[in-house]
Design a protein around this motif. Structure first.
Motif, mmCIF file in Angstrom:
data_model
loop_
_atom_site.group_PDB
_atom_site.id
_atom_site.type_symbol
_atom_site.label_atom_id
_atom_site.label_comp_id
_atom_site.label_asym_id
_atom_site.label_seq_id
_atom_site.Cartn_x
_atom_site.Cartn_y
_atom_site.Cartn_z
ATOM 1 N N GLY A 8 -5.142 -16.488 -5.569
ATOM 2 C CA GLY A 8 -5.155 -15.382 -4.628
ATOM 3 C C GLY A 8 -5.590 -14.052 -5.198
ATOM 4 N N GLY A 9 -5.816 -13.983 -6.499
ATOM 5 C CA GLY A 9 -6.285 -12.731 -7.067
ATOM 6 C C GLY A 9 -7.713 -12.443 -6.671
ATOM 7 N N GLY A 10 -8.179 -11.233 -7.004
ATOM 8 C CA GLY A 10 -9.552 -10.876 -6.695
ATOM 9 C C GLY A 10 -9.777 -9.388 -6.765
ATOM 10 N N GLY A 15 -6.162 0.616 -0.953
ATOM 11 C CA GLY A 15 -5.626 0.494 0.392
ATOM 12 C C GLY A 15 -5.683 -0.911 0.953
ATOM 13 N N GLY A 16 -6.365 -1.793 0.267
ATOM 14 C CA GLY A 16 -6.501 -3.164 0.737
ATOM 15 C C GLY A 16 -5.289 -4.015 0.419
ATOM 16 N N SER A 17 -5.388 -5.301 0.775
ATOM 17 C CA SER A 17 -4.276 -6.232 0.607
ATOM 18 C C SER A 17 -4.750 -7.524 -0.061
ATOM 19 C CB SER A 17 -3.658 -6.580 1.963
ATOM 20 O OG SER A 17 -3.112 -5.443 2.590
ATOM 21 N N LEU A 18 -3.835 -8.139 -0.770
ATOM 22 C CA LEU A 18 -4.046 -9.464 -1.326
ATOM 23 C C LEU A 18 -2.718 -10.209 -1.255
ATOM 24 C CD1 LEU A 18 -6.093 -8.813 -4.613
ATOM 25 C CD2 LEU A 18 -6.921 -10.003 -2.576
ATOM 26 N N ARG A 19 -2.804 -11.536 -1.172
ATOM 27 C CA ARG A 19 -1.597 -12.353 -1.267
ATOM 28 C C ARG A 19 -1.757 -13.342 -2.409
ATOM 29 N NH1 ARG A 19 1.575 -16.549 2.764
ATOM 30 N NH2 ARG A 19 -0.179 -17.913 2.241
ATOM 31 N N LEU A 20 -0.862 -13.234 -3.367
ATOM 32 C CA LEU A 20 -0.848 -14.167 -4.477
ATOM 33 C C LEU A 20 0.080 -15.333 -4.157
ATOM 34 C CD1 LEU A 20 -0.548 -11.714 -7.519
ATOM 35 C CD2 LEU A 20 -2.595 -12.463 -6.284
ATOM 36 N N SER A 21 -0.299 -16.513 -4.629
ATOM 37 C CA SER A 21 0.523 -17.707 -4.469
ATOM 38 C C SER A 21 0.750 -18.341 -5.832
ATOM 39 C CB SER A 21 -0.161 -18.730 -3.558
ATOM 40 O OG SER A 21 -0.397 -18.209 -2.279
ATOM 41 N N CYS A 22 1.875 -18.993 -5.973
ATOM 42 C CA CYS A 22 2.181 -19.721 -7.212
ATOM 43 C C CYS A 22 2.848 -21.037 -6.831
ATOM 44 C CB CYS A 22 3.083 -18.891 -8.109
ATOM 45 S SG CYS A 22 3.685 -19.762 -9.578
ATOM 46 N N GLU A 92 -3.937 1.608 -9.915
ATOM 47 C CA GLU A 92 -2.948 1.345 -10.965
ATOM 48 C C GLU A 92 -2.271 -0.011 -10.830
ATOM 49 O OE1 GLU A 92 -3.129 4.053 -8.987
ATOM 50 O OE2 GLU A 92 -1.110 4.777 -8.445
ATOM 51 N N ASP A 93 -2.526 -0.722 -9.748
ATOM 52 C CA ASP A 93 -2.033 -2.092 -9.600
ATOM 53 C C ASP A 93 -2.947 -3.101 -10.290
ATOM 54 O OD1 ASP A 93 -1.154 -1.242 -6.233
ATOM 55 O OD2 ASP A 93 0.221 -1.434 -7.945
ATOM 56 N N THR A 94 -4.096 -2.641 -10.765
ATOM 57 C CA THR A 94 -5.020 -3.531 -11.460
ATOM 58 C C THR A 94 -4.363 -4.121 -12.705
ATOM 59 O OG1 THR A 94 -6.986 -2.353 -10.674
ATOM 60 C CG2 THR A 94 -7.212 -3.635 -12.703
ATOM 61 N N ALA A 95 -4.364 -5.449 -12.787
ATOM 62 C CA ALA A 95 -3.706 -6.145 -13.897
ATOM 63 C C ALA A 95 -3.916 -7.643 -13.736
ATOM 64 C CB ALA A 95 -2.214 -5.841 -13.916
ATOM 65 N N VAL A 96 -3.535 -8.380 -14.755
ATOM 66 C CA VAL A 96 -3.380 -9.818 -14.616
ATOM 67 C C VAL A 96 -1.948 -10.074 -14.168
ATOM 68 C CG1 VAL A 96 -3.439 -12.060 -15.755
ATOM 69 C CG2 VAL A 96 -5.105 -10.293 -16.383
ATOM 70 N N VAL A 117 -6.099 -9.269 -10.697
ATOM 71 C CA VAL A 117 -6.168 -8.408 -9.515
ATOM 72 C C VAL A 117 -6.845 -7.107 -9.937
ATOM 73 C CG1 VAL A 117 -4.848 -7.045 -7.856
ATOM 74 C CG2 VAL A 117 -4.153 -9.394 -8.399
ATOM 75 N N THR A 118 -7.925 -6.760 -9.262
ATOM 76 C CA THR A 118 -8.658 -5.536 -9.560
ATOM 77 C C THR A 118 -8.765 -4.714 -8.290
ATOM 78 O OG1 THR A 118 -9.946 -6.660 -11.278
ATOM 79 C CG2 THR A 118 -10.781 -4.553 -10.465
ATOM 80 N N VAL A 119 -8.304 -3.464 -8.374
ATOM 81 C CA VAL A 119 -8.347 -2.557 -7.244
ATOM 82 C C VAL A 119 -9.320 -1.432 -7.577
ATOM 83 C CG1 VAL A 119 -7.029 -1.123 -5.653
ATOM 84 C CG2 VAL A 119 -5.943 -3.103 -6.757
ATOM 85 N N SER A 120 -10.375 -1.338 -6.797
ATOM 86 C CA SER A 120 -11.394 -0.325 -7.057
ATOM 87 C C SER A 120 -11.073 0.951 -6.286
ATOM 88 C CB SER A 120 -12.769 -0.836 -6.658
ATOM 89 O OG SER A 120 -12.822 -1.092 -5.270
ATOM 90 N N SER A 121 -11.420 2.082 -6.880
ATOM 91 C CA SER A 121 -11.137 3.373 -6.231
ATOM 92 C C SER A 121 -12.307 3.840 -5.391
ATOM 93 C CB SER A 121 -10.811 4.417 -7.295
ATOM 94 O OG SER A 121 -11.870 4.522 -8.224
#
Length: 121
Positions: A8-10, A15-22, A92-96, A117-121
């Motif tokens: 689910g990363g990407g 301002g966008g959304s992502l849903r991670l699953s494990c 600042e949420d950009t991370a593994v 997860v990469t969040v672009s400004s």
């Protein structure tokens, strides 16, 4: 064999959304405390969220302050899967992001392989 498989990363805009699953296998999922941590290069892995085992309809839940009100952790004890819904994402949420599992009475933590997860400004 214990496996924690994240997905689910990407890349998403601010301002966008992502849903991670494990998805978990090889462990008794309903007994596990599940969680998410994240890490950026050169920094220590940071706690993000945690959800305890289900007792009736209740799960204990905790978040790091920086994600409260934006992220939601949940679990599906039928699908042996934990989720992290991330809304209003910031650069600042950009991370593994790593999924983790711990069994009751054990100090050992099982980790997934991580998802970027990469969040672009």
């Amino acid at each position: 064999q214990v496996q924690l498989i994240e997905s689910g990363g990407g890349l998403v805009q601010t301002g966008g959304s992502l849903r991670l699953s494990c998805a978990v296998s090889g462990l008794p999922f309903t007994t596990l405390t599940m969680g998410w941590s994240r890490q950026v290069p050169g920094k220590e892995r940071e706690f993000v969220a945690e959800i305890g085992k289900t007792i009736g309809t209740y799960n204990s839940i905790a978040y790091v302050d920086s994600v409260k009100g934006r992220f939601t952790i949940s679990r599906d004890d039928v699908k042996n899967t934990v989720y992290l819904q991330m809304n209003n994402l910031k650069p600042e949420d950009t991370a593994v992001y790593f999924c983790k599992a711990s069994a009751p009475g054990s100090q050992y933590i099982h980790w997934g392989q991580g998802t970027q997860v990469t969040v672009s400004s």
